[in-house]
Design an enzyme around this catalytic site. Sequence first.
Site, short mmCIF file in Angstrom:
data_model
loop_
_atom_site.label_atom_id
_atom_site.label_comp_id
_atom_site.label_asym_id
_atom_site.label_seq_id
_atom_site.Cartn_x
_atom_site.Cartn_y
_atom_site.Cartn_z
N HIS A 55 -38.90 -17.30 7.48
CA HIS A 55 -38.68 -16.10 8.08
C HIS A 55 -40.14 -15.50 8.40
O HIS A 55 -40.93 -15.62 7.55
CB HIS A 55 -38.17 -14.85 7.20
CG HIS A 55 -36.61 -15.12 6.66
ND1 HIS A 55 -36.74 -16.10 5.40
CD2 HIS A 55 -35.67 -15.06 6.80
CE1 HIS A 55 -35.43 -16.18 5.16
NE2 HIS A 55 -34.72 -15.72 5.97
N ASP A 58 -41.94 -13.94 5.29
CA ASP A 58 -42.09 -14.73 4.39
C ASP A 58 -43.79 -15.05 4.40
O ASP A 58 -44.36 -15.29 3.41
CB ASP A 58 -41.42 -15.96 4.47
CG ASP A 58 -39.79 -15.87 4.28
OD1 ASP A 58 -39.65 -14.69 3.52
OD2 ASP A 58 -39.11 -16.65 5.04
N MET A 89 -38.24 -25.28 11.73
CA MET A 89 -37.48 -24.25 11.96
C MET A 89 -38.09 -23.01 11.36
O MET A 89 -39.00 -22.71 10.62
CB MET A 89 -36.25 -24.16 10.92
CG MET A 89 -35.13 -23.16 11.09
SD MET A 89 -35.28 -21.64 10.02
CE MET A 89 -34.42 -22.38 8.63
N GLU A 182 -26.21 -18.70 11.85
CA GLU A 182 -25.46 -19.23 10.44
C GLU A 182 -24.47 -17.99 9.99
O GLU A 182 -24.77 -16.68 10.14
CB GLU A 182 -26.75 -18.89 9.49
CG GLU A 182 -26.36 -19.11 7.91
CD GLU A 182 -27.53 -19.22 6.92
OE1 GLU A 182 -28.60 -19.44 7.57
OE2 GLU A 182 -27.36 -19.17 6.06
N LYS A 184 -22.13 -16.24 7.30
CA LYS A 184 -21.84 -15.82 5.77
C LYS A 184 -20.71 -14.76 5.95
O LYS A 184 -20.77 -13.86 6.63
CB LYS A 184 -23.10 -15.22 5.20
CG LYS A 184 -22.78 -15.13 3.83
CD LYS A 184 -24.09 -14.50 3.13
CE LYS A 184 -24.11 -14.46 1.47
NZ LYS A 184 -25.56 -13.99 1.06
N GLU A 218 -24.14 -23.18 5.81
CA GLU A 218 -24.64 -23.19 4.63
C GLU A 218 -23.52 -23.36 3.64
O GLU A 218 -22.33 -22.87 3.52
CB GLU A 218 -25.38 -21.80 4.35
CG GLU A 218 -25.98 -21.83 2.82
CD GLU A 218 -26.64 -20.50 2.41
OE1 GLU A 218 -27.42 -20.43 3.13
OE2 GLU A 218 -26.27 -20.07 1.25
N HIS A 221 -22.21 -20.49 1.85
CA HIS A 221 -21.45 -19.29 2.49
C HIS A 221 -20.20 -19.83 2.94
O HIS A 221 -19.22 -19.05 2.74
CB HIS A 221 -22.27 -19.17 3.55
CG HIS A 221 -23.67 -18.59 3.51
ND1 HIS A 221 -24.63 -18.17 4.38
CD2 HIS A 221 -24.30 -18.24 2.17
CE1 HIS A 221 -25.60 -17.77 3.95
NE2 HIS A 221 -25.56 -17.77 2.69
N ASP A 246 -28.17 -25.61 5.83
CA ASP A 246 -28.58 -25.16 4.86
C ASP A 246 -27.85 -25.50 3.57
O ASP A 246 -26.80 -25.33 3.21
CB ASP A 246 -28.28 -23.60 4.90
CG ASP A 246 -29.29 -22.91 5.42
OD1 ASP A 246 -29.44 -21.73 5.53
OD2 ASP A 246 -30.19 -23.52 5.96
N ASP A 256 -23.52 -14.81 -3.89
CA ASP A 256 -24.09 -16.08 -3.24
C ASP A 256 -25.29 -16.40 -4.18
O ASP A 256 -26.24 -16.02 -4.29
CB ASP A 256 -24.91 -15.45 -1.89
CG ASP A 256 -25.58 -16.60 -1.07
OD1 ASP A 256 -26.40 -16.28 -0.14
OD2 ASP A 256 -25.44 -17.85 -1.24
N ASP A 258 -27.01 -19.65 -4.17
CA ASP A 258 -28.10 -20.29 -3.64
C ASP A 258 -28.64 -21.31 -4.75
O ASP A 258 -29.79 -21.56 -5.01
CB ASP A 258 -29.12 -19.34 -2.99
CG ASP A 258 -28.71 -18.63 -1.77
OD1 ASP A 258 -29.08 -17.61 -1.62
OD2 ASP A 258 -27.61 -19.22 -1.20
N ASP A 288 -31.83 -24.19 1.44
CA ASP A 288 -31.79 -22.74 1.33
C ASP A 288 -31.31 -22.61 -0.04
O ASP A 288 -30.22 -22.10 -0.09
CB ASP A 288 -30.91 -22.15 2.45
CG ASP A 288 -31.03 -20.66 2.52
OD1 ASP A 288 -30.37 -20.09 3.15
OD2 ASP A 288 -31.79 -20.12 1.62
C1 DIG Z 1 -29.31 -16.80 4.19
O1 DIG Z 1 -28.78 -17.68 3.72
C2 DIG Z 1 -30.14 -17.11 5.26
C3 DIG Z 1 -31.56 -16.56 5.20
O2 DIG Z 1 -31.96 -17.14 4.15
C4 DIG Z 1 -32.24 -17.33 6.59
O3 DIG Z 1 -32.08 -16.27 7.47
C5 DIG Z 1 -31.20 -18.54 6.73
C6 DIG Z 1 -32.40 -19.66 6.80
O4 DIG Z 1 -31.74 -20.89 6.36
N1 DIG Z 1 -30.25 -18.71 5.45
MN MN Z 2 -28.93 -19.77 4.55
MN MN Z 3 -27.03 -18.25 1.00
#
Ligand code: DIG
Ligand code: MN
Ligand code: MN
Length: 388
Positions: A55, A58, A89, A182, A184, A218, A221, A246, A256, A258, A288
């Site tokens: 991002h 980051d 990316m 993406e 969620k 993802e 998600h 992801d 979430d 992760d 991710d």
């Molecule tokens: C959340 O799962 C999102 C953020 O981490 C980011 O915007 C994206 C990148 O893979 N996944």
């Molecule tokens: Mn993600």
């Molecule tokens: Mn996530």
Amino acid sequence: MAAYEPQKSDKFTFGLWTLGNPGRDPFGDVVRTGFTPVEMAQELGKLGVYGLNFHDNDLLPFGASVGEHDRIMAEFKKALDDNGLRVPMATTNLFFHPVFKDGAFTSNDPQVRAFAYQKVMYSMDRGAELGAEIYVFWGGREGAEVDASKDAVTAVKRMRDAINFFCEYSREQGYNYKLALEAKPNEPRGDIYLPTTGAMLGFIATLDHPEMVGVNPEYAHETISGLNFYHAVAQAVDAGKLFHIDLNGQKVGRFDQDLRFGQEDYKTNFFLVRLLENSGFQGMKHFDAHPLRTSDRDDALAFARGCMRSYLILREKAQRFDADPEVREILAQIHAGDAELEEHLSGYSQNKAQALKGRRFDPDALASKPLPYERLDQRLFDILMGVA
Ligand code: DIG
Ligand code: MN
Ligand code: MN
């Protein structure tokens, strides 16, 4: 080459926020010093990782000067070059600063929406400078807790205006971006608009340049929604829209998490890896995820190694399953086709319709056909558990 050692050709990538994560959670403070972007390049470069993603913030601190950003970019580029890493990316943080507390593109305040546009364009510029070809949009704050505050149809229109705008910006700038949306379902917002990969696929069809836009499903998600991630990715593959993915781990019905890829639900991950490999997916295998809050920096590196090792083990299991004589025998039986009849089921014609209308079926005989799914699923279990 040792078994399960990642290679550049595996195209494993990590976001800077993965090992950069210091272990803070809503109920506890940091527990470790996160890896800096340069440290991540050094450490992950040694592990056969293909690239790092980020991002904007980051890497480039919010509010720092362009000059400071230039200095950081130069330092990061050197670390990437020194360690043989790329940046496939990029994406924008439109969720951390309070200004986005009620959304970015869907905010009720046009100044916030305009500020979000500005931030995305700057971040797309910086991502292009690093060679990124996929631009991810995750609308973490594009949602609501109070639906009286915002018309949900207007919210979708604002999302479409934004993505259409950035497609045009990318084209005008000559960037080679493919945009990946993406989904969620919730968290941090009570409900997030466009909550699933399926919803995103429907949304993409309404855009001005749908050919430029795909999805970034993802694992966590779709799993939070109680959906089968393998099925969600299969629909994206069918639509030619799996632009990025992801990978992580997640338990159903949790926030979430992760987690490390493969940490939970080996079977869904097995079918996911088998799909990516057998469908010839050429995109990045992006993690991710982040180390557990209980991890120190050494264990955080074990997290990174584990994400890739799990994928490589599951890839080998998929090859083993597809080659297994008992599996092949059962699949041959249950997939027995009827070419002549199947010809009638794809591509309409009046003749086909008449032939199907006039055809005689024996439903009881069809119902009595054996389906040895217990034996098949047990065989998969045996292969996954290493006893077959
Ligand atoms: C959340 O799962 C999102 C953020 O981490 C980011 O915007 C994206 C990148 O893979 N996944
Ligand atoms: Mn993600
Ligand atoms: Mn996530």
